[in-house]
Write a protein that holds these residues in place. Structure first.
Motif, PDB file in Angstrom:
ATOM      1  N   GLY A  97      20.686   4.688   9.703  1.00  0.00           N
ATOM      2  CA  GLY A  97      20.037   4.835  11.006  1.00  0.00           C
ATOM      3  C   GLY A  97      20.502   6.080  11.725  1.00  0.00           C
ATOM      4  O   GLY A  97      21.053   7.007  11.124  1.00  0.00           O
ATOM      5  N   LYS A  98      20.292   6.082  13.037  1.00  0.00           N
ATOM      6  CA  LYS A  98      20.672   7.241  13.863  1.00  0.00           C
ATOM      7  C   LYS A  98      22.045   7.009  14.462  1.00  0.00           C
ATOM      8  O   LYS A  98      22.303   5.994  15.092  1.00  0.00           O
ATOM      9  CB  LYS A  98      19.639   7.493  14.963  1.00  0.00           C
ATOM     10  N   LEU A  99      22.916   7.990  14.282  1.00  0.00           N
ATOM     11  CA  LEU A  99      24.307   7.891  14.713  1.00  0.00           C
ATOM     12  C   LEU A  99      24.464   8.309  16.172  1.00  0.00           C
ATOM     13  O   LEU A  99      23.856   9.277  16.622  1.00  0.00           O
ATOM     14  CB  LEU A  99      25.180   8.772  13.831  1.00  0.00           C
ATOM     15  N   HIS A 100      25.309   7.555  16.877  1.00  0.00           N
ATOM     16  CA  HIS A 100      25.654   7.902  18.261  1.00  0.00           C
ATOM     17  C   HIS A 100      27.178   7.932  18.376  1.00  0.00           C
ATOM     18  O   HIS A 100      27.856   6.974  17.970  1.00  0.00           O
ATOM     19  CB  HIS A 100      25.075   6.885  19.243  1.00  0.00           C
ATOM     20  N   LEU A 101      27.708   9.023  18.922  1.00  0.00           N
ATOM     21  CA  LEU A 101      29.145   9.177  19.140  1.00  0.00           C
ATOM     22  C   LEU A 101      29.395   9.274  20.643  1.00  0.00           C
ATOM     23  O   LEU A 101      29.539  10.367  21.186  1.00  0.00           O
ATOM     24  CB  LEU A 101      29.665  10.427  18.416  1.00  0.00           C
ATOM     25  N   PRO A 102      29.447   8.134  21.336  1.00  0.00           N
ATOM     26  CA  PRO A 102      29.494   8.164  22.799  1.00  0.00           C
ATOM     27  C   PRO A 102      30.883   8.422  23.388  1.00  0.00           C
ATOM     28  O   PRO A 102      30.997   8.687  24.583  1.00  0.00           O
ATOM     29  CB  PRO A 102      29.004   6.760  23.177  1.00  0.00           C
ATOM     30  N   PHE A 103      31.937   8.351  22.564  1.00  0.00           N
ATOM     31  CA  PHE A 103      33.294   8.474  23.091  1.00  0.00           C
ATOM     32  C   PHE A 103      33.957   9.759  22.589  1.00  0.00           C
ATOM     33  O   PHE A 103      33.936  10.040  21.392  1.00  0.00           O
ATOM     34  CB  PHE A 103      34.141   7.269  22.668  1.00  0.00           C
ATOM     35  N   PRO A 104      34.581  10.525  23.489  1.00  0.00           N
ATOM     36  CA  PRO A 104      35.256  11.759  23.050  1.00  0.00           C
ATOM     37  C   PRO A 104      36.424  11.491  22.112  1.00  0.00           C
ATOM     38  O   PRO A 104      36.788  12.357  21.310  1.00  0.00           O
ATOM     39  CB  PRO A 104      35.731  12.392  24.365  1.00  0.00           C
ATOM     40  N   ALA A 108      35.174   4.864  18.192  1.00  0.00           N
ATOM     41  CA  ALA A 108      34.054   3.942  17.980  1.00  0.00           C
ATOM     42  C   ALA A 108      32.758   4.738  17.928  1.00  0.00           C
ATOM     43  O   ALA A 108      32.663   5.834  18.484  1.00  0.00           O
ATOM     44  CB  ALA A 108      33.999   2.890  19.079  1.00  0.00           C
ATOM     45  N   PHE A 109      31.773   4.160  17.252  1.00  0.00           N
ATOM     46  CA  PHE A 109      30.452   4.782  17.199  1.00  0.00           C
ATOM     47  C   PHE A 109      29.409   3.696  16.992  1.00  0.00           C
ATOM     48  O   PHE A 109      29.741   2.559  16.641  1.00  0.00           O
ATOM     49  CB  PHE A 109      30.377   5.835  16.083  1.00  0.00           C
ATOM     50  N   THR A 110      28.173   4.029  17.230  1.00  0.00           N
ATOM     51  CA  THR A 110      27.082   3.098  16.994  1.00  0.00           C
ATOM     52  C   THR A 110      26.038   3.750  16.091  1.00  0.00           C
ATOM     53  O   THR A 110      25.910   4.976  16.049  1.00  0.00           O
ATOM     54  CB  THR A 110      26.394   2.634  18.300  1.00  0.00           C
ATOM     55  N   ILE A 111      25.327   2.892  15.375  1.00  0.00           N
ATOM     56  CA  ILE A 111      24.190   3.329  14.562  1.00  0.00           C
ATOM     57  C   ILE A 111      23.009   2.437  14.924  1.00  0.00           C
ATOM     58  O   ILE A 111      23.132   1.213  14.917  1.00  0.00           O
ATOM     59  CB  ILE A 111      24.488   3.223  13.055  1.00  0.00           C
ATOM     60  N   THR A 112      21.891   3.063  15.251  1.00  0.00           N
ATOM     61  CA  THR A 112      20.667   2.326  15.554  1.00  0.00           C
ATOM     62  C   THR A 112      19.781   2.321  14.323  1.00  0.00           C
ATOM     63  O   THR A 112      19.396   3.373  13.816  1.00  0.00           O
ATOM     64  CB  THR A 112      19.912   2.955  16.736  1.00  0.00           C
ATOM     65  N   THR A 113      19.479   1.123  13.805  1.00  0.00           N
ATOM     66  CA  THR A 113      18.663   1.003  12.605  1.00  0.00           C
ATOM     67  C   THR A 113      17.198   1.269  12.913  1.00  0.00           C
ATOM     68  O   THR A 113      16.802   1.354  14.083  1.00  0.00           O
ATOM     69  CB  THR A 113      18.795  -0.398  11.986  1.00  0.00           C
ATOM     70  N   GLU A 114      16.396   1.376  11.866  1.00  0.00           N
ATOM     71  CA  GLU A 114      14.953   1.596  12.047  1.00  0.00           C
ATOM     72  C   GLU A 114      14.299   0.459  12.816  1.00  0.00           C
ATOM     73  O   GLU A 114      13.277   0.654  13.467  1.00  0.00           O
ATOM     74  CB  GLU A 114      14.270   1.756  10.684  1.00  0.00           C
ATOM     75  N   THR A 115      14.875  -0.745  12.714  1.00  0.00           N
ATOM     76  CA  THR A 115      14.318  -1.896  13.422  1.00  0.00           C
ATOM     77  C   THR A 115      14.829  -2.005  14.851  1.00  0.00           C
ATOM     78  O   THR A 115      14.530  -2.962  15.547  1.00  0.00           O
ATOM     79  CB  THR A 115      14.639  -3.196  12.665  1.00  0.00           C
ATOM     80  N   GLY A 116      15.632  -1.021  15.297  1.00  0.00           N
ATOM     81  CA  GLY A 116      16.089  -1.000  16.678  1.00  0.00           C
ATOM     82  C   GLY A 116      17.346  -1.805  16.952  1.00  0.00           C
ATOM     83  O   GLY A 116      17.685  -2.052  18.109  1.00  0.00           O
TER      84      GLY A 116
END
Length: 203
Positions: A97-104, A108-116
């Protein structure tokens, strides 16, 4: 005979340049239906698999969230899932999915899958207090990643000596919004990065 006539009529009526994909469907009382035009196959509704497989983000031992020495995680405040007591300093993507790196700090990080569905990976306990540069990103914020792709690297021995636990949690966020059920995979408690960890049954 009736089936043969239907097949001949279908062949005559098709477009000159339209290829055929042969199918052999037995319809009681109707005989052989004949080949299906490729156009009809292309327009057929897709079959969607409702199961999302989540993989281990690191080598280690599988833990229930209640075994993680952090009450906010143990009480599923951040989401439902499982943890892996890390035994290496390489964290990989548990889903595509799409990677998000919200913390400097990159703890931790998040990944949003194709199904949301948002999948949060949280490395260790109290790692948010470690100095920037402890965790090194192998990818960029906003990248599309695949399962098993390296995301974060760190000095395992150094970090292990500084924190209470390196339990790395894989959490499904906003689970009630998606109406999914977490199903832990049966098997050994020991996993390698990329092994099956649990699945999500989307209802």
């Amino acid at each position: 005979m009736a089936g043969l006539i239907r097949t001949l009529r279908t062949l005559i009526g098709r477009g000159k340049d339209e290829p055929f994909i042969p199918t052999f469907i037995d319809e009681p009382g109707k005989g052989y239906r004949g080949p299906t035009p490729a156009k009809a196959v292309a327009n057929a509704p897709a079959v969607v698999d409702p199961t999302v497989q989540v993989h281990a983000p690191v080598d280690g031992t599988v833990l229930a969230l209640t075994q993680v020495p952090d009450p906010t995680i143990a009480e599923t405040y951040f989401g439902a899932g499982l943890a892996v007591d890390a035994e290496s300093g390489l964290i990989v993507a548990p889903v595509a999915g799409k990677l998000h790196l919200p913390f400097p700090t990159l703890h931790a990080f998040t990944i949003t899958t194709e199904t949301g569905i948002d999948v949060l990976v949280h490395i260790g306990v109290d790692t948010v207090h470690l100095p920037q540069g402890t965790f090194i990103a192998e990818v960029q914020d906003g990248d599309d990643v695949v399962v098993g792709q390296p995301i974060i690297r760190f000095d395992f021995e150094r970090v292990c000596a500084q924190v209470q636990s390196l339990a790395t949690c894989v959490l499904i966020q906003h689970i009630s919004d998606h109406d999914v059920e977490v199903r832990p995979n049966a098997g050994s408690l020991g996993v390698f990065a990329g092994d099956d960890l649990f699945s999500l049954e989307v209802r």
